[in-house]
Motif scaffolding. Structure first.
Motif, PDB file in Angstrom:
ATOM      1  N   SER A 165       0.871  -1.299   0.007  1.00 53.23           N
ATOM      2  CA  SER A 165       0.073   0.320  -0.036  1.00 53.23           C
ATOM      3  C   SER A 165       0.843   1.181   0.027  1.00 53.23           C
ATOM      4  O   SER A 165       0.563   2.445  -0.577  1.00 53.23           O
ATOM      5  CB  SER A 165      -1.019  -0.008   1.194  1.00 53.23           C
ATOM      6  N   ALA A 166       1.975   1.026   0.357  1.00 54.21           N
ATOM      7  CA  ALA A 166       2.968   2.295   0.480  1.00 54.21           C
ATOM      8  C   ALA A 166       3.544   2.526  -0.789  1.00 54.21           C
ATOM      9  O   ALA A 166       3.806   3.926  -1.162  1.00 54.21           O
ATOM     10  CB  ALA A 166       4.288   2.140   1.348  1.00 54.21           C
ATOM     11  N   ASN A 167       3.613   1.820  -1.830  1.00 55.67           N
ATOM     12  CA  ASN A 167       4.332   2.214  -3.054  1.00 55.67           C
ATOM     13  C   ASN A 167       3.679   1.751  -4.318  1.00 55.67           C
ATOM     14  O   ASN A 167       4.082   1.640  -5.352  1.00 55.67           O
ATOM     15  CB  ASN A 167       5.597   1.553  -3.266  1.00 55.67           C
ATOM     16  N   ALA A 168       2.247   1.504  -4.161  1.00 52.55           N
ATOM     17  CA  ALA A 168       1.329   0.856  -5.450  1.00 52.55           C
ATOM     18  C   ALA A 168       1.431   1.796  -6.417  1.00 52.55           C
ATOM     19  O   ALA A 168       1.597   1.358  -7.817  1.00 52.55           O
ATOM     20  CB  ALA A 168       0.022   0.584  -5.014  1.00 52.55           C
ATOM     21  N   VAL A 181       4.652   1.895  -8.117  1.00 54.40           N
ATOM     22  CA  VAL A 181       5.136   0.562  -9.037  1.00 54.40           C
ATOM     23  C   VAL A 181       4.450   0.605 -10.310  1.00 54.40           C
ATOM     24  O   VAL A 181       5.106   0.396 -11.142  1.00 54.40           O
ATOM     25  CB  VAL A 181       4.713  -0.652  -8.053  1.00 54.40           C
ATOM     26  N   VAL A 182       3.180   1.143 -10.307  1.00 49.37           N
ATOM     27  CA  VAL A 182       2.342   0.858 -11.511  1.00 49.37           C
ATOM     28  C   VAL A 182       2.872   2.267 -12.542  1.00 49.37           C
ATOM     29  O   VAL A 182       3.181   1.622 -13.478  1.00 49.37           O
ATOM     30  CB  VAL A 182       0.835   1.185 -11.152  1.00 49.37           C
ATOM     31  N   ARG A 183       3.344   3.327 -11.878  1.00 49.83           N
ATOM     32  CA  ARG A 183       3.833   4.223 -12.728  1.00 49.83           C
ATOM     33  C   ARG A 183       5.287   3.804 -13.436  1.00 49.83           C
ATOM     34  O   ARG A 183       5.448   4.034 -14.443  1.00 49.83           O
ATOM     35  CB  ARG A 183       4.160   5.458 -11.875  1.00 49.83           C
ATOM     36  N   SER A 184       5.821   2.817 -12.580  1.00 50.69           N
ATOM     37  CA  SER A 184       7.126   2.591 -13.096  1.00 50.69           C
ATOM     38  C   SER A 184       7.074   1.569 -14.362  1.00 50.69           C
ATOM     39  O   SER A 184       7.972   1.501 -15.049  1.00 50.69           O
ATOM     40  CB  SER A 184       8.091   1.958 -12.116  1.00 50.69           C
ATOM     41  N   ALA A 211      13.501  -2.992  -5.156  1.00 51.49           N
ATOM     42  CA  ALA A 211      14.612  -2.382  -5.866  1.00 51.49           C
ATOM     43  C   ALA A 211      14.059  -0.838  -6.105  1.00 51.49           C
ATOM     44  O   ALA A 211      14.940   0.154  -6.374  1.00 51.49           O
ATOM     45  CB  ALA A 211      15.058  -2.886  -7.060  1.00 51.49           C
ATOM     46  N   LEU A 212      12.662  -0.677  -6.262  1.00 56.04           N
ATOM     47  CA  LEU A 212      12.375   0.471  -6.515  1.00 56.04           C
ATOM     48  C   LEU A 212      12.479   1.775  -5.715  1.00 56.04           C
ATOM     49  O   LEU A 212      12.675   2.914  -6.009  1.00 56.04           O
ATOM     50  CB  LEU A 212      10.873   0.648  -6.770  1.00 56.04           C
ATOM     51  N   GLY A 213      12.952   1.337  -4.319  1.00 55.11           N
ATOM     52  CA  GLY A 213      13.343   2.654  -3.327  1.00 55.11           C
ATOM     53  C   GLY A 213      12.318   3.134  -2.574  1.00 55.11           C
ATOM     54  O   GLY A 213      11.201   2.777  -2.654  1.00 55.11           O
TER      55      GLY A 213
END
Ligand code: 13P
Ligand code: SF4
Length: 307
Positions: free
Chosen positions: A133-136, A139-142, A305-307
Motif C-alpha cells: 500500500s506504501a508504493n502501489a 510501482v504501477v507508474r514505473s 529495488a524501486l526504493g
C-alpha cells in the motif's frame, strides 16, 4: 510449552532467547501492543520486507500474517523464518489463487501483472512485480504501461487508478474484510464528532471512504504523517493495532479509533507466550517450494529495488 510468565518476564525471556538463537523479531503495525514492544522492528509490509531482505540474523521470527512471513522466506531463502502462530492468514490473500491468476493472465496477453504483497507465493511467482500500500502508485507508474492487471485488492486498485488516470487498471475482485466494511456514515459521524481532526485512511478502504480522507496512507506512512502534521487529533481508519504505534510515534496527540470492529482477528492470534515458544522450540518454520520462491523473488525484488 513455556511456563506462564507475566508480560514483563515473558518479554525479557524472549529477548534473551532471541539473542541465543541469533534471531530478529519483526512485527507488523497491527500486532498486539506487547508483541510490537518486544520486536526489533515494527513496520508496514514494505518496511518489514526491507528488514527481512537486509537482516544479518540467521533466524527471522515473524509476528504478522502468513503472506508476510512467506515474503521474508522468499527474500531470505537460506534463513530460518518462524511464525509463532502459523494459522494467522489473510483472507484477502486467499481470494486470488495461482490457478485463477494464470487464467486471468492468459485472458490478457501482454498486460503486466501487479500483485499486492497480500498474496501467496504461487501468485507472486506469476506476477511481474509486487507492491504494497506504501508504493502501489509508484510501482504501477514505473511500468509505463497503458493497462495493468492488479490483484487481489479491488480497493487498492481503485485508489491507484484514481492517482494515475492515464493507466487502465483491471482489478481482481478481492478485498480486506476489515477495511472493506468501513462505511461512509461511520466516517462522517467521526468527522462530526471530531471536527478539527484529520482523517487518515488505509487504501484498502472503499473508494467512497478514501474520498473523505485527508490522507490515504500505508500504516507506517500514517505514523510519519501523524508525527509531522500540525493537527493534534486524527480519525484513524485502519486496524486498531496501529493506535499503539501512533501513540508512540506522536505522543500527546489524540487518535480516534473509527470503530472497535476495525480489528483483523488474524493479526491478534500471535501472543507473547507464542513468540517465546517459537524461539524455544524453533517452530513453526515457514517453507516455500524452492522453484516457486525463485519465481516469486523476481517480483518482490523488483518492488524492493524501486526504493
Ligand atoms: P500496510 O502495508 O499498510 O502495513 O498494510 C498491510 C495490511 O495487511 C493492511 O491490511
Ligand atoms: Fe489481510 Fe485485512 Fe488482515 Fe491486512 S487487515 S492482514 S489485508 S485481512
Amino acid at each position: 510449552m513455556s511456563p506462564v510468565l507475566d508480560p514483563v518476564a515473558a518479554a525479557e525471556e524472549i529477548r534473551e532467547r532471541a539473542e541465543e538463537r541469533d534471531a530478529v523479531i519483526l512485527a507488523h503495525n497491527y500486532q498486539r501492543p506487547e508483541v510490537q514492544d518486544v520486536a526489533d522492528f515494527v513496520g508496514d509490509s514494505l518496511g518489514l520486507s526491507r528488514q527481512a531482505a537486509a537482516t544479518d540474523a540467521s533466524v527471522i521470527v515473524f509476528a504478522g500474517v502468513h503472506f508476510m512471513a512467506e515474503t521474508a522466506k522468499i527474500l531470505s531463502p537460506h534463513k530460518t523464518v518462524l511464525m509463532p502462530e502459523p494459522g494467522a492468514g489473510c483472507p484477502m490473500a486467499d481470494m486470488l489463487t495461482g490457478a485463477q491468476l494464470a487464467e486471468w493472465r492468459a485472458e490478457h496477453p501482454g498486460v503486466p501483472v501487479v500483485t499486492y504483497v497480500n498474496s501467496s507465493a504461487e501468485v507472486k511467482a506469476l506476477s511481474d512485480i509486487c507492491c504494497t500500500s506504501a508504493n502501489a502508485v509508484e510501482v504501477v507508474r514505473s511500468l509505463d504501461a497503458p493497462r495493468v492487471l492488479f490483484g487481489p485488492d479491488r480497493n487498492l486498485a481503485a485508489w491507484v487508478g484514481a492517482q494515475l488516470p492515464e493507466v487502465e487498471i483491471v482489478a481482481w475482485e478481492g478485498w480486506c474484510p476489515t477495511h472493506d466494511d468501513v462505511t461512509v456514515a461511520q466516517v462522517l459521524d467521526a468527522m462530526e464528532a471530531h471536527p478539527t481532526a484529520e482523517v487518515l485512511a488505509h487504501p484498502e478502504c472503499r473508494p467512497e471512504v478514501t474520498a473523505l480522507a485527508d490522507a490515504v496512507l500505508s500504516t507506517s506512512q500514517m505514523l510519519r504523517h501523524a508525527a509531522s502534521s500540525t493537527a493534534e487529533e486524527f480519525v484513524v481508519v485502519t486496524e486498531e493495532g496501529l493506535l499503539h504505534a501512533l501513540a508512540k510515534a506522536a505522543p500527546g496527540k489524540r487518535f480516534v479509533n473509527l470503530t472497535p470492529r476495525m480489528l483483523c482477528p488474524n493479526m491478534k492470534v500471535t501472543t507473547l507466550p507464542k513468540v517465546l515458544d517459537s524461539l524455544v522450540d524453533m517452530h513453526t518454520e515457514v517453507e516455500v517450494d524452492p522453484a516457486t520462491a525463485e519465481a516469486a523473488r523476481g517480483a518482490v525484488e523488483r518492488m524492493v529495488a524501486l526504493g
